[in-house]
Design a protein around this motif. Structure first.
Motif, PDB file in Angstrom:
ATOM      1  N   VAL A   1       0.678  -1.186  -0.044  1.00 29.41           N
ATOM      2  CA  VAL A   1       0.062   0.044   0.046  1.00 29.41           C
ATOM      3  C   VAL A   1       1.012   1.230   0.040  1.00 29.41           C
ATOM      4  N   GLY A   2       0.576   2.246  -0.995  1.00 29.37           N
ATOM      5  CA  GLY A   2       1.379   3.261  -0.929  1.00 29.37           C
ATOM      6  C   GLY A   2       2.820   3.304  -1.691  1.00 29.37           C
ATOM      7  N   ARG A   3       3.131   1.959  -1.975  1.00 25.40           N
ATOM      8  CA  ARG A   3       4.461   1.759  -2.469  1.00 25.40           C
ATOM      9  C   ARG A   3       4.867   2.597  -3.813  1.00 25.40           C
ATOM     10  N   ASN A   4       6.237   2.817  -3.910  1.00 25.46           N
ATOM     11  CA  ASN A   4       6.540   3.594  -5.269  1.00 25.46           C
ATOM     12  C   ASN A   4       6.498   2.358  -6.306  1.00 25.46           C
ATOM     13  N   VAL A   5       6.229   2.793  -7.579  1.00 22.59           N
ATOM     14  CA  VAL A   5       5.905   2.059  -8.673  1.00 22.59           C
ATOM     15  C   VAL A   5       7.396   1.717  -9.270  1.00 22.59           C
ATOM     16  N   LEU A   6       8.067   2.771  -9.035  1.00 25.81           N
ATOM     17  CA  LEU A   6       9.504   2.816  -9.757  1.00 25.81           C
ATOM     18  C   LEU A   6      10.427   3.370  -8.452  1.00 25.81           C
ATOM     19  N   TYR A   7      11.729   3.150  -8.522  1.00 23.97           N
ATOM     20  CA  TYR A   7      12.404   3.423  -7.530  1.00 23.97           C
ATOM     21  C   TYR A   7      12.428   5.272  -7.020  1.00 23.97           C
ATOM     22  N   GLY A   8      11.695   5.484  -6.005  1.00 27.84           N
ATOM     23  CA  GLY A   8      11.672   6.895  -5.433  1.00 27.84           C
ATOM     24  C   GLY A   8      10.284   7.544  -6.038  1.00 27.84           C
ATOM     25  N   ARG A   9       9.681   7.016  -6.908  1.00 23.81           N
ATOM     26  CA  ARG A   9       8.625   7.640  -7.711  1.00 23.81           C
ATOM     27  C   ARG A   9       7.251   6.968  -7.618  1.00 23.81           C
ATOM     28  N   TRP A  10       6.243   7.716  -7.491  1.00 21.92           N
ATOM     29  CA  TRP A  10       4.878   7.365  -7.487  1.00 21.92           C
ATOM     30  C   TRP A  10       4.483   7.555  -8.914  1.00 21.92           C
ATOM     31  N   THR A  11       3.347   7.300  -9.504  1.00 22.91           N
ATOM     32  CA  THR A  11       3.128   7.402 -10.877  1.00 22.91           C
ATOM     33  C   THR A  11       3.086   8.996 -11.351  1.00 22.91           C
ATOM     34  N   PHE A  12       2.483   9.784 -10.447  1.00 20.52           N
ATOM     35  CA  PHE A  12       2.709  11.270 -10.764  1.00 20.52           C
ATOM     36  C   PHE A  12       3.992  12.055 -11.084  1.00 20.52           C
ATOM     37  N   GLN A  13       4.855  11.149 -10.454  1.00 25.73           N
ATOM     38  CA  GLN A  13       6.508  11.518 -10.681  1.00 25.73           C
ATOM     39  C   GLN A  13       6.705  11.059 -11.800  1.00 25.73           C
ATOM     40  N   VAL A  14       6.430   9.933 -12.418  1.00 24.39           N
ATOM     41  CA  VAL A  14       6.886   9.212 -13.521  1.00 24.39           C
ATOM     42  C   VAL A  14       6.259  10.238 -14.596  1.00 24.39           C
ATOM     43  N   MET A  15       4.836  10.573 -14.692  1.00 17.83           N
ATOM     44  CA  MET A  15       4.463  11.476 -15.616  1.00 17.83           C
ATOM     45  C   MET A  15       5.022  12.619 -15.853  1.00 17.83           C
ATOM     46  N   GLU A  16       5.312  13.188 -14.669  1.00 20.40           N
ATOM     47  CA  GLU A  16       5.846  14.620 -14.588  1.00 20.40           C
ATOM     48  C   GLU A  16       7.384  14.504 -15.330  1.00 20.40           C
ATOM     49  N   GLU A  17       8.201  13.714 -15.108  1.00 19.39           N
ATOM     50  CA  GLU A  17       9.489  13.456 -15.578  1.00 19.39           C
ATOM     51  C   GLU A  17       9.232  13.246 -17.136  1.00 19.39           C
ATOM     52  N   TYR A  18       8.354  12.452 -17.481  1.00 21.13           N
ATOM     53  CA  TYR A  18       8.186  12.006 -18.904  1.00 21.13           C
ATOM     54  C   TYR A  18       7.886  13.558 -19.772  1.00 21.13           C
ATOM     55  N   ASP A  19       6.623  14.215 -19.063  1.00 21.13           N
ATOM     56  CA  ASP A  19       6.186  15.279 -19.557  1.00 21.13           C
ATOM     57  C   ASP A  19       7.239  16.451 -19.833  1.00 21.13           C
ATOM     58  N   ASP A  20       8.044  16.337 -18.480  1.00 25.03           N
ATOM     59  CA  ASP A  20       9.041  17.660 -18.935  1.00 25.03           C
ATOM     60  C   ASP A  20      10.264  17.122 -19.448  1.00 25.03           C
ATOM     61  N   GLY A  21      10.736  15.891 -19.465  1.00 23.89           N
ATOM     62  CA  GLY A  21      11.722  15.654 -20.342  1.00 23.89           C
ATOM     63  C   GLY A  21      11.596  15.047 -21.757  1.00 23.89           C
ATOM     64  N   TYR A  22      11.457  13.944 -22.066  1.00 25.84           N
ATOM     65  CA  TYR A  22      11.205  13.443 -23.633  1.00 25.84           C
ATOM     66  C   TYR A  22       9.935  14.107 -24.099  1.00 25.84           C
ATOM     67  N   TYR A  23       8.914  14.051 -23.641  1.00 23.61           N
ATOM     68  CA  TYR A  23       7.552  14.595 -24.317  1.00 23.61           C
ATOM     69  C   TYR A  23       7.805  16.135 -24.660  1.00 23.61           C
ATOM     70  N   ALA A  24       8.344  17.010 -23.648  1.00 22.59           N
ATOM     71  CA  ALA A  24       8.629  18.394 -23.948  1.00 22.59           C
ATOM     72  C   ALA A  24       9.737  18.669 -25.031  1.00 22.59           C
ATOM     73  N   THR A  25      10.613  17.788 -25.097  1.00 24.40           N
ATOM     74  CA  THR A  25      11.797  17.882 -25.974  1.00 24.40           C
ATOM     75  C   THR A  25      11.199  17.358 -27.329  1.00 24.40           C
ATOM     76  N   PHE A  26      10.527  16.431 -27.536  1.00 24.93           N
ATOM     77  CA  PHE A  26       9.830  16.135 -28.799  1.00 24.93           C
ATOM     78  C   PHE A  26       8.996  16.990 -29.428  1.00 24.93           C
ATOM     79  N   LYS A  27       8.035  17.745 -28.572  1.00 23.54           N
ATOM     80  CA  LYS A  27       7.194  18.571 -28.984  1.00 23.54           C
ATOM     81  C   LYS A  27       8.021  20.132 -29.544  1.00 23.54           C
ATOM     82  N   ARG A  28       8.852  20.481 -28.708  1.00 26.33           N
ATOM     83  CA  ARG A  28       9.812  21.617 -29.113  1.00 26.33           C
ATOM     84  C   ARG A  28      10.518  21.159 -30.444  1.00 26.33           C
ATOM     85  N   LEU A  29      10.973  20.007 -30.497  1.00 29.29           N
ATOM     86  CA  LEU A  29      11.864  19.948 -31.673  1.00 29.29           C
ATOM     87  C   LEU A  29      11.089  19.661 -33.032  1.00 29.29           C
TER      88      LEU A  29
END
Length: 140
Positions: A74-102
């Motif tokens: 219960v309440g466990r991280n889905v990836l090391y140090g991250r809940w799913t909202f943190q995974v989404m934020e990292e994806y959105d701010d990194g790979y996704y934002a870079t792809f959209k910008r380029l």
């Protein structure tokens, strides 16, 4: 005429096709992003439902097993140090934002920022001119 979807003068076929492929890849990334948001929602729902089941185990007298679920899952991280909202934020701010910008930078540099030129030209080739349901644009 729909100037927004007309190829600028001097732009070659290969450039339009390349931008079409990049746009198609971005569409796939948009779908992947949607799946990531689904993953976030489904995982969160599962965690709350799990918690309900754990509470029911406890009420039924299975406290040791309920405690184990609570401690380990219960309440466990889905990836090391991250809940799913943190995974989404990292994806959105990194790979996704870079792809959209380029992708936008490429359109701005090569075709005056115009979108979907490849598809627009394909529509012109495939539609039956003058036939209902095959209009060039909605205002025809």
């Amino acid at each position: 005429m729909d100037e927004e979807h007309i190829r600028p003068e001097g732009v070659d076929d290969l450039t339009v096709e390349a931008l079409g492929n990049i746009s198609e890849a971005l569409e796939a990334i948009e779908i992947a992003r949607g799946h990531l948001y689904s993953f976030h929602r489904i995982t969160g729902t599962a965690d709350f439902t799990l918690e309900k089941g754990v509470d029911q185990l406890r009420e039924a007298g299975h406290t040791e097993l309920a405690d184990r679920f609570e401690r380990e899952l219960v309440g466990r991280n889905v990836l090391y140090g991250r809940w799913t909202f943190q995974v989404m934020e990292e994806y959105d701010d990194g790979y996704y934002a870079t792809f959209k910008r380029l992708e936008k930078d490429a359109r701005d540099a090569l075709v005056q920022g115009k979108r979907h030129l490849y598809e627009s030209e394909m529509k012109e080739e495939r539609r039956t001119h003058g036939r209902t349901g095959h209009e060039h644009r909605p205002d025809e």
